[in-house]
Design a protein around this motif. Structure first.
Motif, PDB file in Angstrom:
ATOM      1  N   ILE A 227       0.838  -1.200   0.000  1.00 23.15           N
ATOM      2  CA  ILE A 227       0.000   0.000   0.000  1.00 23.15           C
ATOM      3  C   ILE A 227       0.869   1.246   0.000  1.00 23.15           C
ATOM      4  N   MET A 228       1.912   1.245   0.823  1.00 23.47           N
ATOM      5  CA  MET A 228       2.805   2.407   0.898  1.00 23.47           C
ATOM      6  C   MET A 228       3.503   2.644  -0.446  1.00 23.47           C
ATOM      7  N   MET A 229       3.984   1.580  -1.090  1.00 27.19           N
ATOM      8  CA  MET A 229       4.661   1.742  -2.382  1.00 27.19           C
ATOM      9  C   MET A 229       3.690   2.210  -3.464  1.00 27.19           C
ATOM     10  N   ALA A 230       2.449   1.745  -3.405  1.00 29.93           N
ATOM     11  CA  ALA A 230       1.448   2.174  -4.388  1.00 29.93           C
ATOM     12  C   ALA A 230       1.141   3.665  -4.247  1.00 29.93           C
ATOM     13  N   LYS A 231       1.299   4.205  -3.043  1.00 34.00           N
ATOM     14  CA  LYS A 231       1.029   5.626  -2.821  1.00 34.00           C
ATOM     15  C   LYS A 231       2.097   6.536  -3.433  1.00 34.00           C
ATOM     16  N   ASP A 232       3.233   5.966  -3.817  1.00 33.76           N
ATOM     17  CA  ASP A 232       4.285   6.794  -4.424  1.00 33.76           C
ATOM     18  C   ASP A 232       3.754   7.581  -5.610  1.00 33.76           C
ATOM     19  N   LYS A 233       2.966   6.931  -6.440  1.00 34.95           N
ATOM     20  CA  LYS A 233       2.433   7.595  -7.628  1.00 34.95           C
ATOM     21  C   LYS A 233       1.556   8.790  -7.248  1.00 34.95           C
ATOM     22  N   GLU A 234       0.647   8.598  -6.299  1.00 34.49           N
ATOM     23  CA  GLU A 234      -0.250   9.700  -5.922  1.00 34.49           C
ATOM     24  C   GLU A 234       0.473  10.793  -5.142  1.00 34.49           C
ATOM     25  N   ASN A 235       1.567  10.450  -4.480  1.00 32.76           N
ATOM     26  CA  ASN A 235       2.355  11.465  -3.767  1.00 32.76           C
ATOM     27  C   ASN A 235       3.205  12.301  -4.718  1.00 32.76           C
ATOM     28  N   ILE A 236       3.722  11.674  -5.747  1.00 34.93           N
ATOM     29  CA  ILE A 236       4.717  12.324  -6.596  1.00 34.93           C
ATOM     30  C   ILE A 236       4.120  12.935  -7.861  1.00 34.93           C
ATOM     31  N   ALA A 237       3.081  12.352  -8.407  1.00 34.32           N
ATOM     32  CA  ALA A 237       2.496  12.873  -9.647  1.00 34.32           C
ATOM     33  C   ALA A 237       2.098  14.354  -9.560  1.00 34.32           C
ATOM     34  N   PRO A 238       1.489  14.818  -8.469  1.00 35.18           N
ATOM     35  CA  PRO A 238       1.037  16.210  -8.450  1.00 35.18           C
ATOM     36  C   PRO A 238       2.090  17.252  -8.064  1.00 35.18           C
ATOM     37  N   VAL A 239       3.302  16.829  -7.712  1.00 37.08           N
ATOM     38  CA  VAL A 239       4.312  17.797  -7.265  1.00 37.08           C
ATOM     39  C   VAL A 239       5.258  18.182  -8.399  1.00 37.08           C
ATOM     40  N   ASP A 240       6.000  19.242  -8.165  1.00 34.99           N
ATOM     41  CA  ASP A 240       7.000  19.696  -9.133  1.00 34.99           C
ATOM     42  C   ASP A 240       8.368  19.090  -8.862  1.00 34.99           C
ATOM     43  N   ALA A 241       8.597  18.731  -7.596  1.00 37.99           N
ATOM     44  CA  ALA A 241       9.933  18.268  -7.215  1.00 37.99           C
ATOM     45  C   ALA A 241       9.869  17.352  -6.006  1.00 37.99           C
ATOM     46  N   VAL A 242      10.950  16.599  -5.831  1.00 37.46           N
ATOM     47  CA  VAL A 242      11.149  15.775  -4.650  1.00 37.46           C
ATOM     48  C   VAL A 242      12.449  16.233  -3.998  1.00 37.46           C
ATOM     49  N   LEU A 243      12.384  16.452  -2.694  1.00 37.80           N
ATOM     50  CA  LEU A 243      13.569  16.792  -1.911  1.00 37.80           C
ATOM     51  C   LEU A 243      13.881  15.611  -1.003  1.00 37.80           C
ATOM     52  N   VAL A 244      15.058  15.039  -1.172  1.00 36.66           N
ATOM     53  CA  VAL A 244      15.500  13.915  -0.355  1.00 36.66           C
ATOM     54  C   VAL A 244      16.339  14.447   0.795  1.00 36.66           C
ATOM     55  N   LEU A 245      15.895  14.152   2.008  1.00 39.56           N
ATOM     56  CA  LEU A 245      16.689  14.475   3.186  1.00 39.56           C
ATOM     57  C   LEU A 245      17.555  13.256   3.478  1.00 39.56           C
ATOM     58  N   ASN A 246      18.824  13.396   3.271  1.00 38.80           N
ATOM     59  CA  ASN A 246      19.750  12.279   3.448  1.00 38.80           C
ATOM     60  C   ASN A 246      20.863  12.676   4.409  1.00 38.80           C
ATOM     61  N   PHE A 247      20.744  12.158   5.609  1.00 36.78           N
ATOM     62  CA  PHE A 247      21.684  12.456   6.677  1.00 36.78           C
ATOM     63  C   PHE A 247      22.416  11.179   7.085  1.00 36.78           C
ATOM     64  N   GLU A 248      23.252  11.278   8.088  1.00 41.12           N
ATOM     65  CA  GLU A 248      23.963  10.094   8.582  1.00 41.12           C
ATOM     66  C   GLU A 248      23.016   9.219   9.384  1.00 41.12           C
ATOM     67  N   LYS A 249      23.084   7.923   9.127  1.00 42.14           N
ATOM     68  CA  LYS A 249      22.306   6.949   9.888  1.00 42.14           C
ATOM     69  C   LYS A 249      23.236   5.805  10.268  1.00 42.14           C
TER      70      LYS A 249
END
Length: 136
Positions: free
Chosen positions: A58-80
């Protein structure tokens, strides 16, 4: 610009700060699926394997609905756990979906050194090095 923030659940504590800066700059921000309950997956995973599989799908299927309407994706990538600029599998899938849709892709920090670094290089994101003013 409409921006979806993608990151490991371990970085959700940074989202509010970053979103506030972006909103002050006039951007509209949307949040990861389980932002309100970052460790829902661990709870579900510990209870039942089949439910975890269903939830993850379900979470992976939501990627399309989360990303289709936006102009950009910002990845927060810190130390883990000692890994600099970390992104996990789910974040990689969100980055790939954004690339498929032709969206702008920004990384807060440099690309991680991992098994899919070459793919991230091929996606050709904009590396911000923490400078959110470069989001345009």
């Amino acid at each position: 610009m409409k921006i979806f923030i993608a990151c490991s659940k371990y970085f959700y504590s940074e989202i509010k700060r970053v979103a506030g800066i972006l909103e002050e700059m006039g951007h509209e921000v949307s949040y990861p699926n389980s932002y309100d309950d970052p460790f829902a997956e661990e709870r579900i995973k510990s209870m039942d394997t089949e439910e975890h599989i269903k939830w993850k799908g379900i979470m992976m299927a939501k990627d399309k609905e989360n990303i289709a309407p936006v102009d950009a994706v910002l990845v927060l990538n810190f130390e883990k756990r000692g890994l600099p600029n970390y992104i996990g599998g789910a974040t990689f899938l969100e980055v790939y979906k954004a690339w498929e849709f032709g969206k702008k892709i920004f990384f807060y920090n440099d690309l991680p050194n991992c098994s899919f670094t070459d793919e991230l290089i091929g996606i050709n994101p904009v590396i911000l090095n923490g400078e959110l003013g470069l989001v345009r």
